[in-house]
Design an enzyme around this catalytic site. Structure first.
Site, PDB file in Angstrom:
ATOM      1  N   HIS A 308       0.862  -1.190   0.000  1.00  0.00           N
ATOM      2  CA  HIS A 308       0.000   0.000   0.000  1.00  0.00           C
ATOM      3  C   HIS A 308       0.894   1.234   0.000  1.00  0.00           C
ATOM      4  CE1 HIS A 308      -3.181   2.808   1.179  1.00  0.00           C
ATOM      5  NE2 HIS A 308      -4.029   1.861   0.817  1.00  0.00           N
ATOM      6  N   ASP A 365      -7.982  -5.183  -0.003  1.00  0.00           N
ATOM      7  CA  ASP A 365      -8.437  -6.068  -1.093  1.00  0.00           C
ATOM      8  C   ASP A 365      -8.088  -7.528  -0.863  1.00  0.00           C
ATOM      9  OD1 ASP A 365      -7.627  -3.265  -2.915  1.00  0.00           O
ATOM     10  OD2 ASP A 365      -9.630  -4.151  -2.966  1.00  0.00           O
TER      11      ASP A 365
HETATM   12  C1  SDX Z   1      -6.247   0.058  -2.822  1.00  0.00           C
HETATM   13  O1  SDX Z   1      -4.488   4.562  -1.929  1.00  0.00           O
HETATM   14  C2  SDX Z   1      -5.413   3.944  -1.324  1.00  0.00           C
HETATM   15  O2  SDX Z   1      -5.815   4.309  -0.248  1.00  0.00           O
HETATM   16  C3  SDX Z   1      -5.974   2.737  -2.073  1.00  0.00           C
HETATM   17  C4  SDX Z   1      -6.981   1.905  -1.292  1.00  0.00           C
HETATM   18  C5  SDX Z   1      -8.249   2.678  -1.044  1.00  0.00           C
HETATM   19  O3  SDX Z   1      -8.963   2.324  -0.084  1.00  0.00           O
HETATM   20  O4  SDX Z   1      -8.586   3.564  -1.863  1.00  0.00           O
HETATM   21  O5  SDX Z   1      -6.422   1.498  -0.053  1.00  0.00           O
HETATM   22  C6  SDX Z   1      -7.383   0.668  -2.086  1.00  0.00           C
HETATM   23  O6  SDX Z   1      -6.011   0.408  -3.945  1.00  0.00           O
HETATM   24  C7  SDX Z   1      -5.356  -0.938  -2.101  1.00  0.00           C
HETATM   25  C8  SDX Z   1      -4.149  -1.421  -2.978  1.00  0.00           C
HETATM   26  C9  SDX Z   1      -4.673  -2.547  -3.892  1.00  0.00           C
HETATM   27  N1  SDX Z   1      -3.635  -2.918  -4.878  1.00  0.00           N
HETATM   28  C10 SDX Z   1      -2.996  -4.118  -4.775  1.00  0.00           C
HETATM   29  O7  SDX Z   1      -3.147  -4.938  -3.863  1.00  0.00           O
HETATM   30  C11 SDX Z   1      -2.047  -4.406  -5.945  1.00  0.00           C
HETATM   31  C12 SDX Z   1      -0.739  -5.016  -5.413  1.00  0.00           C
HETATM   32  N2  SDX Z   1      -0.007  -3.942  -4.702  1.00  0.00           N
HETATM   33  C13 SDX Z   1       0.886  -3.140  -5.427  1.00  0.00           C
HETATM   34  O8  SDX Z   1       0.852  -3.124  -6.803  1.00  0.00           O
HETATM   35  C14 SDX Z   1       1.458  -1.933  -4.699  1.00  0.00           C
HETATM   36  O9  SDX Z   1       1.783  -2.327  -3.444  1.00  0.00           O
HETATM   37  C15 SDX Z   1       0.582  -0.688  -4.646  1.00  0.00           C
HETATM   38  C16 SDX Z   1       0.113  -0.279  -6.000  1.00  0.00           C
HETATM   39  C17 SDX Z   1      -0.591  -0.922  -3.756  1.00  0.00           C
HETATM   40  C18 SDX Z   1       1.443   0.431  -4.036  1.00  0.00           C
HETATM   41  O10 SDX Z   1       2.399   0.733  -4.969  1.00  0.00           O
HETATM   42  P1  SDX Z   1       3.588   1.773  -4.638  1.00  0.00           P
HETATM   43  O11 SDX Z   1       3.338   2.499  -3.369  1.00  0.00           O
HETATM   44  O12 SDX Z   1       3.812   2.586  -5.875  1.00  0.00           O
HETATM   45  O13 SDX Z   1       4.788   0.839  -4.342  1.00  0.00           O
HETATM   46  P2  SDX Z   1       5.770   0.271  -5.436  1.00  0.00           P
HETATM   47  O14 SDX Z   1       4.998  -0.324  -6.571  1.00  0.00           O
HETATM   48  O15 SDX Z   1       6.780   1.339  -5.733  1.00  0.00           O
HETATM   49  O16 SDX Z   1       6.470  -0.946  -4.650  1.00  0.00           O
HETATM   50  C19 SDX Z   1       7.582  -0.721  -3.761  1.00  0.00           C
HETATM   51  C20 SDX Z   1       8.371  -2.027  -3.784  1.00  0.00           C
HETATM   52  C21 SDX Z   1       8.761  -2.458  -5.217  1.00  0.00           C
HETATM   53  O17 SDX Z   1       9.901  -3.298  -5.097  1.00  0.00           O
HETATM   54  P3  SDX Z   1      11.397  -2.596  -5.271  1.00  0.00           P
HETATM   55  O18 SDX Z   1      11.336  -1.701  -6.490  1.00  0.00           O
HETATM   56  O19 SDX Z   1      11.637  -1.833  -3.972  1.00  0.00           O
HETATM   57  O20 SDX Z   1      12.332  -3.772  -5.425  1.00  0.00           O
HETATM   58  O21 SDX Z   1       7.544  -3.109  -3.272  1.00  0.00           O
HETATM   59  C22 SDX Z   1       7.320  -4.056  -4.300  1.00  0.00           C
HETATM   60  C23 SDX Z   1       7.640  -3.368  -5.631  1.00  0.00           C
HETATM   61  O22 SDX Z   1       8.038  -4.324  -6.600  1.00  0.00           O
HETATM   62  N3  SDX Z   1       5.905  -4.433  -4.208  1.00  0.00           N
HETATM   63  C24 SDX Z   1       5.454  -5.673  -4.347  1.00  0.00           C
HETATM   64  C25 SDX Z   1       4.056  -5.573  -4.130  1.00  0.00           C
HETATM   65  N4  SDX Z   1       3.724  -4.297  -3.868  1.00  0.00           N
HETATM   66  C26 SDX Z   1       4.877  -3.591  -3.924  1.00  0.00           C
HETATM   67  N5  SDX Z   1       6.066  -6.853  -4.644  1.00  0.00           N
HETATM   68  C27 SDX Z   1       5.275  -7.942  -4.715  1.00  0.00           C
HETATM   69  N6  SDX Z   1       3.918  -7.924  -4.496  1.00  0.00           N
HETATM   70  C28 SDX Z   1       3.296  -6.769  -4.204  1.00  0.00           C
HETATM   71  N7  SDX Z   1       1.969  -6.748  -4.009  1.00  0.00           N
END
Ligand code: SDX
Length: 428
Positions: A308, A365
């Site tokens: 998140h 989620d």
């Molecule tokens: C919602 O904003 C809100 O409040 C949203 C929400 C709401 O109520 O409105 O809470 C609802 O959207 C919840 C989030 C639902 N999405 C997911 O579950 C999709 C999976 N999660 C990710 O794609 C990710 O964690 C996000 C999109 C939620 C957050 O993305 P960020 O903050 O841009 O983080 P990032 O993509 O830059 O990740 C940071 C690191 C990366 O690795 P490195 O580059 O440091 O090596 O963490 C890793 C990412 O690869 N990473 C994950 C991961 N989420 C982040 N690796 C594996 N699995 C994951 N789920």
């Protein structure tokens, strides 16, 4: 201007020093005001994804991502999920205070009296392909409300009829988008049913037999709607504010929010979580091997429902949903393979260095999809359920922006990286 707003931050650049105002919120969130930075120093700021940029001051929802705190108008989400109802929470978000019993009755009655759709909406739904995903259908239907309800774009705070129309009609719109997709007749709302009960009846009832609302399912659905009701300046809420900042009407702004929510990185994640769990089960894959793929930077696999932008602790909504998951599965006597796999994935990830270091915890989620599936909600409808829950929050945020006399149209700047000026020529 609160006393704490007298603080300033200093910026030194190119031999000059600038004093920037500092704003401090009621929970001590502290922000540097850069609105004059360009006119005074010729500088803008760059923050791709707005990861560290405040777009507004708001009094609606407070999140502490490090502590896993979520409050609507100061009330903890755990308290509201346990003691309130979705319509009472909607009233709280919209009006800033919990309703008195009389106000609650009046608000509920006004919602009940507007659940029917203009009959011409049938043509809109029937014009859509039956295999269309219900989210674009919902976005189109909400936008079409601008056509059916023209004129009064923004009524008085208490009497805003378009707020009532949206909250009351979205369950009917959602149920009709589902009925159209399965070729079954549209059902009309019944005024004696609760908000969640009416939706369940319109979704799963049919004209050939009586439909009994299961109180376990009805209560679980009401809690799910409460948990999704607002979440400060997330992607879809920021979209609603951005569209509304051009003075587009409420329906157009909410329609844009529905589209933003559909994205799999946002509200579309609940559908992706179930698809992920089903794929693991179908492949007979172990949770361990799947987690290894999700950690591999060369593998696009992500552990959907984890991570998140704000929460760097357990999402408090996921904690409530985890408990509700077990209650629903147990009460309905369901053998949930998805829940079993989900619990195993969570157990592995919460102890794995990759996830621990990046502070990746289950988000709202992760468990919501498992509950929706247990309640019999079709997978394609999961994000529609998220939109139904988030609607009062979107509207409250849109209203708060429109009530601010200092609000301006949103228009971010950029850092241009393209070609410098060059003369037109042609080799013709
Ligand atoms: C919602 O904003 C809100 O409040 C949203 C929400 C709401 O109520 O409105 O809470 C609802 O959207 C919840 C989030 C639902 N999405 C997911 O579950 C999709 C999976 N999660 C990710 O794609 C990710 O964690 C996000 C999109 C939620 C957050 O993305 P960020 O903050 O841009 O983080 P990032 O993509 O830059 O990740 C940071 C690191 C990366 O690795 P490195 O580059 O440091 O090596 O963490 C890793 C990412 O690869 N990473 C994950 C991961 N989420 C982040 N690796 C594996 N699995 C994951 N789920």
């Amino acid at each position: 201007m609160s006393s704490q707003d007298t603080k300033t931050a200093q910026l030194s650049y190119d031999g000059n020093s600038y004093d920037l105002p500092v704003h401090v919120g009621t929970e001590n969130e502290t922000a540097v005001d850069i609105s004059k930075l360009r006119s005074e120093a010729g500088l803008i700021t760059l923050d791709p994804g707005y990861g560290n940029t405040g777009s507004c001051k708001s009094s609606i929802t407070y999140i502490d991502g490090d502590k896993g705190i979520l409050r609507y108008r100061g009330y903890a989400i755990e308290d509201l999920a346990k003691n309130s109802t979705f319509l009472e929470v909607a009233y709280l978000l919209l009006n800033g205070e919990l309703p008195t019993p009389e106000e609650n009755t009046a608000f509920t009655d006004s919602i009940t009296q507007h659940t029917m759709l203009n009959e011409n909406f049938r043509s809109l739904f029937l014009s859509m392909p039956t295999n269309a995903h219900p989210m674009p259908v919902m976005s189109a239907a909400v936008s079409a409300m601008s056509c059916f309800y023209q004129g009064d774009e923004y009524g008085e705070h208490e009497g805003d009829i378009n707020t009532i129309r949206l909250i009351s009609k979205i369950p009917t719109l959602a149920a009709w988008s589902y009925k159209h997709s399965i070729g079954q007749p549209f059902l009309y709302p019944k005024n004696h049913l609760s908000y969640a009960g009416n939706f369940l009846k319109m979704m799963f009832g049919n004209p050939c037999e009586e439909f009994e609302v299961d109180p376990v399912v009805e209560k679980a659905l009401d809690i799910l709607l409460i948990l999704h009701a607002d979440h400060e300046q997330n992607c879809s809420t920021s979209t609603v504010r951005m569209v509304g900042s051009s003075h587009a009407n409420l329906f157009a702004s909410i329609s844009a929010g529905v589209s933003a929510l559909w994205g799999p990185l946002h509200g579309g994640a609940n559908q992706k979580v179930i698809e992920m769990l089903n794929a693991i089960a179908d492949r007979g894959e172990t949770a361990e091997s799947f987690v290894e793929k999700a950690k591999n930077p060369d593998d696009p696999t992500r552990l959907m429902g984890f991570g998140h932008r704000v929460y760097k602790n357990y999402d408090p909504r996921a904690a409530v949903l985890k408990g509700a998951c077990h209650d629903v599965v147990e009460r309905l006597g369901i053998d949930s393979k998805q829940l079993e796999i989900g619990m195993k994935l969570e157990e592995i990830a919460l102890n794995d260095e990759y996830f621990v270091k990046r502070k990746l915890f289950p988000n709202v989620d992760f468990y919501s999809g498992i509950i929706y599936k247990s309640l019999g909600i079709p997978v394609d409808m999961f994000t529609v359920m998220f939109a139904m829950g988030r609607l009062p929050g979107w509207i409250a945020q849109w209203r708060e922006m429109n009530a601010d006399p200092a609000a301006r149209i949103d228009r971010p700047r950029q850092v241009y990286m393209g070609a410098n000026e060059r003369k037109y020529f042609t080799s013709k």
